[in-house]
Design an enzyme around this catalytic site. Structure first.
Site, short mmCIF file in Angstrom:
data_model
loop_
_atom_site.label_atom_id
_atom_site.label_comp_id
_atom_site.label_asym_id
_atom_site.label_seq_id
_atom_site.Cartn_x
_atom_site.Cartn_y
_atom_site.Cartn_z
N ASP A 41 0.81 -1.22 0.00
CA ASP A 41 0.00 0.00 0.00
C ASP A 41 0.84 1.28 0.00
OD1 ASP A 41 -3.05 -0.88 0.39
OD2 ASP A 41 -1.76 -2.25 1.50
N ASP A 120 -7.24 1.99 -10.92
CA ASP A 120 -7.80 3.34 -10.88
C ASP A 120 -7.58 4.09 -12.19
OD1 ASP A 120 -8.53 2.78 -8.34
OD2 ASP A 120 -7.13 4.13 -7.34
N ARG A 416 -12.40 24.18 2.70
CA ARG A 416 -11.51 25.11 3.40
C ARG A 416 -11.19 26.39 2.63
NH1 ARG A 416 -11.91 23.15 8.37
NH2 ARG A 416 -10.03 24.28 8.98
ZN LIG Z 1 -6.34 -2.01 -1.50
#
Ligand SMILES: [Zn+2]
Length: 555
Positions: A41, A120, A416
């Protein structure tokens, strides 16, 4: 009382007996030593953070040092990653994680599991990423729907010093559920456990040690909630995997020896870590982002596999400095002083030089114009916490459409800054959404959704909890929801609806009902600022009139 070290040795010895009885005989003539170094990760963290923690240049120094020592002592060294290299840091994301892969090649990774976030981007990007490195992206359970063939290499058998090491790759079958549907058409994620059941017996015939490098998640005692079965479930279901190097759940897998199937809550940088052992299979995971390098020293002999030593080594992680009384030390400006948890690891100069242009290009890339707006998108604190605004609506709408939800709720405290009229850069977007929350969704019955929206509508002005809405027409009087329609219709109490929300709200932030872990909950892992960037890019030029929050009427 036993010292920790001694207890650890005792446990490893006891566990050795268990492994000894459960693993099939080895082909190696003499005992061989193997050291597995592992991370997982990475999520775009090629560079260290502002405090100088982690980063691939320091990681390289550490891995080089261990590799040199272990090889000198006759060990085979293998460097593995549990996947999810992509997504999480703008400087990396806008370069398709090239710096992360370049860094992995320089460090000398031997293999990597394919993670859900490797999807992705379109498949061409993943192919390009494979071409940037000289180690295989492994996954045995990802298939082409049309041809019924595997899309990736399922495993690799290494032959090092006469030791045959099988490394099998597996990917969570949740990828289909949590990933971007745009890029997943035509791809089938079969059960990694079923795939392992078929392949592990074959690999046992060919290798002295069988390692699964996975991106499936480690869940304590296999309690996976709504997630697909992870490493624990696999170890219990499949005989013959010696070690699982995992990822996805982003945990330091360090077990509490005094509890049953529970993480060691006291684990901290520099402390001892006992990996999980299930059905004769060691399960290891090194948290996330390269914060740690996991080190497993194993002995492979005819009798089986023995874990000699295990550690999660912090990569320049820092802890709060404490004085003699245990109080946190502050500097002259009142800021908390932090010190290295263990000794400082110097950055590898060559890798740093290689990554610096990427970091600079990434930062310059944040200033590139990606769209424009014909008016101000209102995110000023004094406005967005008091009235529905166009930016509040636009952010909620971006998240709603990203996960194809009916309704989205956005907390004003997560907005913000405004985006001024004219050109929009990624930097403008990051100023607006700086927290790196991720976009989540949950399937709810109409009546559950209604009570959630009633809560959101009741949040007072001048608070971060004050809500912005998309996908729903509502009327709120004195902080009470009095009228509500979705796509022009009253809410149907028993019908299913999908709600989009960010990870902060989902985890109960600002007192909102906690949604994480509930049935039908998904954390997509898509970073909010990146979702907003994509949306603005796709819809540019933004006409502010299109995002006037006329869907919400408040007194
Ligand atoms: Zn994952």
């Amino acid at each position: 009382m036993l010292s920790n070290t001694f207890r650890l040795i005792a446990v490893f010895s006891t566990l050795f007996l268990t492994t000894l009885l459960t693993t099939t005989p080895s082909f190696a003539d003499n005992a061989s030593k193997i050291t597995i170094l592992h991370t997982n990760d990475n999520h775009g963290r090629f560079w260290h953070n502002r405090r100088g923690e982690y980063g691939m240049s320091a990681r390289k120094t550490l891995i080089d040092k261990i590799r040199k020592e272990k090889q000198a002592a006759g060990s085979v060294v293998l460097v593995l990653s549990g996947g999810d290299i992509n997504t999480g840091v703008p400087e990396s994301d806008i370069q398709d994680a090239e710096p992360d892969f370049v860094g992995m090649k320089a460090i000398g990774y031997d293999a990597m599991a394919i993670g859900n976030h490797e999807f992705d981007n379109p498949m061409e990007v993943l192919k390009k990423q494979q071409s940037w490195v000289d180690f295989p992206f492994l996954s045995a359970n990802i298939y082409d729907k049309k041809t019924g063939k595997r899309l990736f290499k399922p495993y690799k058998i290494f032959n090092k010093n006469g030791l045959k090491i099988a490394v099998l790759g597996l990917t969570t079958d949740d990828t289909a559920r949590v990933g971007n549907p745009e890029y997943l058409a035509g791809i089938e994620f079969r059960s990694p456990i079923e795939e392992a059941k078929k392949l592990v017996p074959e690999l046992r015939q060919q290798a002295d040690i069988v390692i699964a490098v996975t991106h499936m998640g480690h869940y304590q005692n296999g309690n996976r909630g709504i997630n697909a079965p992870g490493d624990v479930a696999m170890a219990r279901a499949v005989k013959g995997i010696d070690v699982i190097i995992g990822g996805h759940s982003q945990e330091p897998v360090c077990m509490d020896l005094n509890a049953i199937e529970k993480y060691d809550e006291k684990f901290a940088p520099g402390k001892e870590c006992v990996p999980d052992l299930q059905n004769g299979t060691w399960i290891m995971q090194a948290y996330e982002w390269g914060k740690y390098v996991g080190q497993a020293d194993l002995v492979v002999s005819k009798e089986g596999i023995k874990l000699d030593n295990y550690a999660l080594i912090p990569v320049n992680l820092k802890i709060k400095k404490k004085d003699a009384n245990g109080k946190t030390v502050k500097d002259a400006k009142g800021k908390t002083v932090r010190v290295y948890a263990t000794e400082e690891i110097t950055e590898n100069a060559a890798l740093k030089a290689l990554l610096t242009p990427f970091q600079e290009k990434g930062q310059a890339g944040l200033n590139v114009v990606l769209g424009k707006t014909d008016g101000k998108l209102e995110g000023d604190r004094k406005k967005v916490r008091f009235i529905p605004t166009n930016l509040g609506y636009l952010i909620a709408e971006a998240q709603r459409s990203k996960v194809n939800a009916d309704v989205a709720v956005m907390n004003s405290g997560g907005i913000r800054d405004s985006i001024k009229k004219g050109d929009i850069t990624y930097k403008d977007i990051l100023k607006t959404q700086p927290f790196g929350n991720t976009v989540c969704s949950i399937q709810l019955k109409g009546k559950e959704l209604l009570s959630y929206l009633e809560f959101a509508a009741s949040q007072p002005i001048d608070s971060g909890a004050y809500a912005q809405f998309a996908g729903v027409d509502i009327e709120i009087k004195e902080n009470k929801l009095i009228k509500l329609t979705i796509a022009g219709k009253e809410i149907a109490p028993e019908r299913n609806y999908k709600l989009a929300l960010n990870s902060y709200l989902a985890s109960g932030g600002d007192g909102y009902p906690k949604m994480t872990g509930k049935p039908g909950f998904i954390n997509t892992g898509f970073v909010d600022a990146d979702v907003l960037r994509e949306f603005i890019k796709a819809k540019s030029p933004i006409a502010v009139a299109d995002y006037a929050p006329t869907n919400v009427k408040r007194d």
